[in-house]
Write a protein that holds these residues in place. Structure first.
Motif, mmCIF file in Angstrom:
data_model
loop_
_atom_site.group_PDB
_atom_site.id
_atom_site.type_symbol
_atom_site.label_atom_id
_atom_site.label_comp_id
_atom_site.label_asym_id
_atom_site.label_seq_id
_atom_site.Cartn_x
_atom_site.Cartn_y
_atom_site.Cartn_z
ATOM 1 N N PRO A 73 8.571 9.288 8.060
ATOM 2 C CA PRO A 73 8.377 7.829 8.114
ATOM 3 C C PRO A 73 6.965 7.501 8.576
ATOM 4 C CG PRO A 73 9.700 8.573 9.974
ATOM 5 C CD PRO A 73 9.549 9.758 9.066
ATOM 6 N N VAL A 74 6.478 6.334 8.205
ATOM 7 C CA VAL A 74 5.122 5.914 8.543
ATOM 8 C C VAL A 74 5.167 4.754 9.542
ATOM 9 C CG1 VAL A 74 2.931 5.035 7.657
ATOM 10 C CG2 VAL A 74 4.312 6.566 6.260
ATOM 11 N N ASN A 75 4.484 4.927 10.671
ATOM 12 C CA ASN A 75 4.351 3.828 11.623
ATOM 13 C C ASN A 75 3.454 2.745 11.044
ATOM 14 O OD1 ASN A 75 5.891 5.116 13.580
ATOM 15 N ND2 ASN A 75 4.126 5.998 14.621
ATOM 16 N N LEU A 121 0.827 -1.206 0.000
ATOM 17 C CA LEU A 121 0.000 0.000 0.000
ATOM 18 C C LEU A 121 0.865 1.261 0.000
ATOM 19 C CD1 LEU A 121 -2.807 1.405 0.345
ATOM 20 C CD2 LEU A 121 -2.459 1.169 2.822
ATOM 21 N N LEU A 122 1.886 1.282 0.829
ATOM 22 C CA LEU A 122 2.765 2.452 0.898
ATOM 23 C C LEU A 122 3.529 2.652 -0.410
ATOM 24 C CD1 LEU A 122 4.145 1.997 4.523
ATOM 25 C CD2 LEU A 122 2.589 3.794 3.732
ATOM 26 N N LEU A 123 4.004 1.573 -1.003
ATOM 27 C CA LEU A 123 4.701 1.686 -2.283
ATOM 28 C C LEU A 123 3.796 2.274 -3.361
ATOM 29 C CD1 LEU A 123 6.676 -1.669 -2.323
ATOM 30 C CD2 LEU A 123 7.704 0.606 -2.509
ATOM 31 N N PRO A 181 9.103 0.509 28.866
ATOM 32 C CA PRO A 181 7.874 0.184 29.601
ATOM 33 C C PRO A 181 6.664 -0.047 28.710
ATOM 34 C CG PRO A 181 8.994 2.063 30.595
ATOM 35 C CD PRO A 181 9.698 1.775 29.306
ATOM 36 N N ARG A 182 6.536 0.770 27.671
ATOM 37 C CA ARG A 182 5.405 0.615 26.764
ATOM 38 C C ARG A 182 5.817 1.091 25.381
ATOM 39 N NH1 ARG A 182 -0.634 3.470 26.677
ATOM 40 N NH2 ARG A 182 -1.673 1.757 25.583
ATOM 41 N N LYS A 183 5.316 0.419 24.361
ATOM 42 C CA LYS A 183 5.630 0.829 22.993
ATOM 43 C C LYS A 183 4.435 0.537 22.102
ATOM 44 C CE LYS A 183 9.109 -1.183 20.891
ATOM 45 N NZ LYS A 183 10.494 -1.538 20.515
ATOM 46 N N LEU A 184 3.574 1.533 21.981
ATOM 47 C CA LEU A 184 2.385 1.450 21.137
ATOM 48 C C LEU A 184 2.472 2.554 20.101
ATOM 49 C CD1 LEU A 184 -0.485 0.342 20.508
ATOM 50 C CD2 LEU A 184 -1.349 2.051 22.138
ATOM 51 N N LEU A 185 2.374 2.198 18.843
ATOM 52 C CA LEU A 185 2.531 3.179 17.780
ATOM 53 C C LEU A 185 1.214 3.885 17.460
ATOM 54 C CD1 LEU A 185 4.863 1.313 15.253
ATOM 55 C CD2 LEU A 185 5.481 2.932 17.060
ATOM 56 N N ASP A 186 1.328 5.157 17.149
ATOM 57 C CA ASP A 186 0.207 5.916 16.603
ATOM 58 C C ASP A 186 0.154 5.606 15.111
ATOM 59 O OD1 ASP A 186 -1.491 7.810 15.489
ATOM 60 O OD2 ASP A 186 -0.815 9.435 16.788
ATOM 61 N N VAL A 187 -0.896 4.929 14.683
ATOM 62 C CA VAL A 187 -0.995 4.483 13.285
ATOM 63 C C VAL A 187 -1.998 5.325 12.496
ATOM 64 C CG1 VAL A 187 -0.190 2.137 13.684
ATOM 65 C CG2 VAL A 187 -2.601 2.678 14.041
ATOM 66 N N PHE A 225 -3.517 4.429 8.807
ATOM 67 C CA PHE A 225 -4.939 4.104 8.718
ATOM 68 C C PHE A 225 -5.679 5.070 7.791
ATOM 69 C CE2 PHE A 225 -6.057 1.279 12.612
ATOM 70 C CZ PHE A 225 -4.987 0.456 12.320
ATOM 71 N N LYS A 226 -5.199 6.302 7.670
ATOM 72 C CA LYS A 226 -5.819 7.252 6.745
ATOM 73 C C LYS A 226 -5.664 6.815 5.297
ATOM 74 C CE LYS A 226 -5.782 11.523 9.465
ATOM 75 N NZ LYS A 226 -5.202 12.890 9.610
ATOM 76 N N LEU A 227 -4.671 5.973 5.038
ATOM 77 C CA LEU A 227 -4.487 5.435 3.690
ATOM 78 C C LEU A 227 -5.414 4.251 3.421
ATOM 79 C CD1 LEU A 227 -0.579 5.522 3.434
ATOM 80 C CD2 LEU A 227 -2.200 7.083 2.331
#
Length: 341
Positions: free
Chosen positions: A267-269, A257-259, A306-312, A316-318
């Motif tokens: 950069p995109v998460n 999708l990104l390609l 401690p925590r690693k959650l990405l803002d996507v 998701f807008k794509l």
């Protein structure tokens, strides 16, 4: 599981035909697709977890996938890499090759995690540019973000605080890759982009306890405990850190999708937008494997971030949404690994 070397997996067409040039637009003045149908794509790192999944997905969608095995090409060798890319003349490159590992591997071997990854990135990106490749996707890692970044972690958090010490050399190499992508965009106008995946798992993963990431390590630990009739499995840390996990086949869909659609320096998460504790993950793996014993925790061992959650949000807008639930993905990964034994 991976495509054979140099196999033409999509519609074959010689250079100069529609498969290797921007496709004509169906509307006057509309932009040409960033990755035309049937384009030739070189996947660097096609034997690894990520590269094999991306190569499979590209082939399924009709692209012509090109690869080279490590025995034939050391991607740290800049001259040979450039020569190969000049000979292959791909329309796009996916840079999925990297030296990767878990906390123990990063802690024990910081030099190759820094230097090998820098050499691979410099070699492939510079070689792609020299060979006239106009489109490239560089795959980094969520470990590029500060250890205590606000959650969920947005792409703008990059370089806003100290990194997690246990994987700092690897993270610095990946940050350098992002900078290199941006530099080629700025100086040469190249359509090069970066994606930062969350924790990945799936077929093709590494199950060596000395080098594997947390999920395959858990699968192996519980499997061996069940086999040996152990009463308990003792795991590193406290079990309280929270992590996000994405099946590698979902990552591959995001990469294609990104390609096709993304062309910005930021950069995109790439993630699923949900996380869970390591303790909850361990319990799920214990159930999938069928281990009837208990779980203990060695709190003298490091927890990591401690925590690693990405803002996507950007991804998701794509239009991207993950399709493989975690438990289902773990079940499939466990079955795949057992088939390899």
């Amino acid at each position: 599981m991976t495509p054979p070397q140099n196999t033409q997996t999509g519609p074959a067409a010689p250079h100069g035909t529609a498969a290797h040039a921007p496709a004509p637009s169906s509307e006057a003045g509309a932009a040409a697709p960033l990755l035309p149908p049937g384009a030739r794509v070189f996947v660097a790192g096609h034997r690894g977890l990520v590269g094999s999944a991306v190569a499979r997905r590209l082939a399924e969608e009709g692209y012509e996938v090109r690869t080279r095995d490590r025995a034939d090409l050391d991607l740290r060798d800049a001259d040979r890499t450039e020569s190969l890319l000049r000979a292959e003349r791909p329309d796009a490159v996916v840079l999925a090759a990297a030296k990767v590992g878990g906390i123990m591997a990063n802690k024990t071997f910081p030099v190759p995690f820094l230097e090998d990854n820098l050499r691979i990135q410099l070699s492939v990106l510079a070689g792609a540019h020299a060979a006239g490749v106009g489109r490239l996707l560089f795959l980094g890692s969520s470990c590029i973000y500060p250890k205590h970044a606000p959650q969920p972690i947005s792409e703008e958090a990059l370089l806003t605080g100290p990194l997690e010490p246990t994987n700092e050399p690897y993270a610095l190499a990946k940050i350098a890759g992002i900078a290199q992508v941006r530099a080629y965009r700025e100086q040469y106008g190249r359509s090069y982009i970066s994606a930062m995946p969350t924790n990945l798992y799936g077929p093709g993963d590494t199950f060596d306890l000395q080098t594997s990431h947390v999920l395959p390590a858990l699968i192996r630990r519980f499997h061996e405990a069940k086999r040996d009739g152990s009463r308990q499995v003792v795991l590193w840390g406290s079990g309280t850190p929270r992590r996000e996990f994405l099946h590698v086949d979902d990552l591959a869909r995001a990469c294609v999708l990104l390609l096709r659609e993304y062309d910005e320096a930021t950069p995109v998460n790439v993630g699923c937008g949900e996380d869970l504790t390591i303790a909850a993950l361990a319990e799920t793996v214990r159930e999938v494997v069928g281990f009837g014993g208990g779980i203990g925790w060695d709190t003298s061992r490091p927890d990591g971030t401690p925590r690693k959650l990405l803002d996507v949000t950007r991804l998701f807008k794509l239009g991207f949404r993950p399709e493989i639930p975690l438990r289902e993905g773990i079940e499939g990964t466990y079955a795949w690994w057992r088939d390899q034994e």
